[in-house]
Every structure is written in C-alpha cells, then in structure tokens.
Design an enzyme around this catalytic site. Structure first.
Site, PDB file in Angstrom:
ATOM      1  N   SER A 122       0.811  -1.114  -0.027  1.00 55.41           N
ATOM      2  CA  SER A 122       0.006   0.010  -0.091  1.00 55.41           C
ATOM      3  C   SER A 122       0.987   1.110  -0.228  1.00 55.41           C
ATOM      4  O   SER A 122       1.542   1.380  -0.949  1.00 55.41           O
ATOM      5  CB  SER A 122      -0.959  -0.059   1.112  1.00 55.41           C
ATOM      6  OG  SER A 122      -1.993   0.986   1.133  1.00 55.41           O
ATOM      7  N   ASP A 177     -10.009  -4.902  -4.350  1.00 56.16           N
ATOM      8  CA  ASP A 177      -9.564  -3.946  -3.346  1.00 56.16           C
ATOM      9  C   ASP A 177     -10.263  -2.601  -3.171  1.00 56.16           C
ATOM     10  O   ASP A 177     -10.458  -2.027  -4.285  1.00 56.16           O
ATOM     11  CB  ASP A 177      -8.011  -3.422  -3.792  1.00 56.16           C
ATOM     12  CG  ASP A 177      -7.312  -2.647  -2.760  1.00 56.16           C
ATOM     13  OD1 ASP A 177      -8.168  -2.015  -1.893  1.00 56.16           O
ATOM     14  OD2 ASP A 177      -6.039  -2.792  -2.754  1.00 56.16           O
ATOM     15  N   HIS A 211      -7.894  -5.210   0.292  1.00 55.17           N
ATOM     16  CA  HIS A 211      -6.795  -4.649   0.354  1.00 55.17           C
ATOM     17  C   HIS A 211      -5.957  -5.334   1.657  1.00 55.17           C
ATOM     18  O   HIS A 211      -5.580  -4.898   2.585  1.00 55.17           O
ATOM     19  CB  HIS A 211      -6.871  -3.248   0.933  1.00 55.17           C
ATOM     20  CG  HIS A 211      -6.006  -2.207   0.939  1.00 55.17           C
ATOM     21  ND1 HIS A 211      -5.257  -2.102  -0.384  1.00 55.17           N
ATOM     22  CD2 HIS A 211      -5.252  -1.537   1.781  1.00 55.17           C
ATOM     23  CE1 HIS A 211      -4.420  -0.960   0.078  1.00 55.17           C
ATOM     24  NE2 HIS A 211      -4.215  -0.853   1.261  1.00 55.17           N
TER      25      HIS A 211
END
Length: 232
Positions: A122, A177, A211
């Site tokens: 991320s 995600d 995610h």
C-alpha cells in the site's frame, strides 16, 4: 560489521529478521498506513531465505489529511487515493531520502545494492517504487503490493538517469481492493513500463482479495526474491 544504526533514524527501532547464515542480501520492506514493521516482519519470516536479512522499519507518526488529520504511522501525508489527488511532494521526497539512508547503511555493511530488494504494501509499496526509481544505486528489484506510483507525472524524467532502467518489478493487487482499486494498479503498471524496460514489470492480480495479501501472493514474492537474490 554492525555499523552505527543511530545515524539512520529509521533503523534504530526497525524490526529486523536476521539471516540464519552469512547475510549476502537484504530485503527492505515498508508497511502500509497505520501499520508497523512488525506485521510484515512476521509475514516475511514465513518465506525467508537463510542468507537474506529482512529489514522492516516503522513509519513516523504524523497527522494524515485523508483520515481527518488523525496522527498515525504514515510515510508521508495522504490527501486522497485517486490518480489525480493532490500529493505531499515534500513529504514523499523526504521519506524516500530516509529509505535511501537504509540502503546506504547496508552497502557500508557489505551488501552491494544489486543484492538489495526494496518492497512494500500500500503506502509502503508506493514509497518503495518512488525510492527505487529515483535511487542512484542499481538495486536488484522492487516488490510493490496493492499500491501506486507517487508523483507519477514526474516520471519517466524523475528516474535518476535511468540507473534502474532494467530493474525487475513485481506488482501484485487484489481484484476486490476497495481502497486502491485494481484499475489504479493496472494504470501504475502501464506507467512503470514507460520508466523501466517493459518486460521487467510483472503485474499479478488475485481474485477475491481485498486490500490485503494472500498466500498465493506471498509465494509469488518468495519466488521473485529467490530468483533475484540467489545464494552466492
């Protein structure tokens, strides 16, 4: 050959998974927003190679605009998670310099840059891409999980004289995600192909994954590390 960690602030309390034998390579891995290095040190321990050192620093705690200015571990400020959101240019560049200091520290301790992989998840993956592509040393590769390329409009010009033009990039993304949509990951992969040799960019997507990471992704990461950092 321990060197002085105090001269590199992020190394002072980084979580390090040492090799079980002589360390001839290193993986520096950067966590995502609000996380710590510990969780990724645990994940990397499960796929570790005995001659590789894994370094998982903690981001400083700063107010994050995206999260109503709450103070949390963050490599730089985030204003939004879309390709056209405003970006914290000064913060991104400062964070990249701090990661480059870790790379230089490992080099001083005898691990050459072409035996160092930079990676992250991320926001950490975003910083790993920006740092590696603007680094003056030729690195082994980049692991970019569920992320994007910060300051993407500055590339390919920002890539430091193409030192890492042939760097291998493993980019992975969950297809469900909700934070950083897989489409953003695909756009990032296309952009990266304009910065490095296109065949060096792998973009893998994982159905049903949000995610987060998944076992298949971690196996892909392990294979990537083994290929780029063979035993010597």
């Amino acid at each position: 050959m321990c060197g002085n960690n105090m001269s590199v602030p992020l190394l002072a309390d980084a979580v390090t998974v040492s090799g079980a034998e002589r360390e001839t390579a290193a993986v520096i891995f950067l966590h995502g927003l609000g996380d710590t290095g510990g969780s990724w040190a645990d994940a990397l321990s499960s796929i570790r190679l005995p001659y590789v050192k894994y370094i998982c620093p903690h981001a400083p705690r700063i107010p994050v605009t995206l999260n109503m200015k709450m103070v949390m571990p963050s490599w730089f400020d985030l204003m939004g998670l879309t390709p056209d959101a405003p970006e914290d240019e000064a913060g991104i560049k400062k964070a990249a310099e701090n990661i480059k200091a870790i790379i230089e520290h490992e080099m001083k301790n005898g691990i050459p840059p072409n035996r160092i992989i930079l990676g992250g998840f991320s926001q950490g993956g975003a910083l790993s891409l920006y740092t590696a592509l603007t680094c003056q040393h030729q690195l082994a590769g980049i692991v970019a999980l569920s992320c994007w390329l910060p300051l993407h409009k500055a590339f390919p010009q920002a890539a430091n004289n193409g030192v890492n033009k042939d760097i291998a990039i493993l980019q992975c993304h969950g297809e469900l995600d909700p934070m950083i949509p897989v489409r953003f990951g695909a756009l990032t992969a296309e952009k990266l192909k304009s910065v490095v040799t296109p065949t060096k960019v792998q973009f893998k997507t994982y159905p049903g994954v949000m995610h987060s990471s998944c076992p298949q992704e971690m196996m892909a990461v392990k294979e990537f590390i083994e290929k780029l950092l063979p035993r010597i």
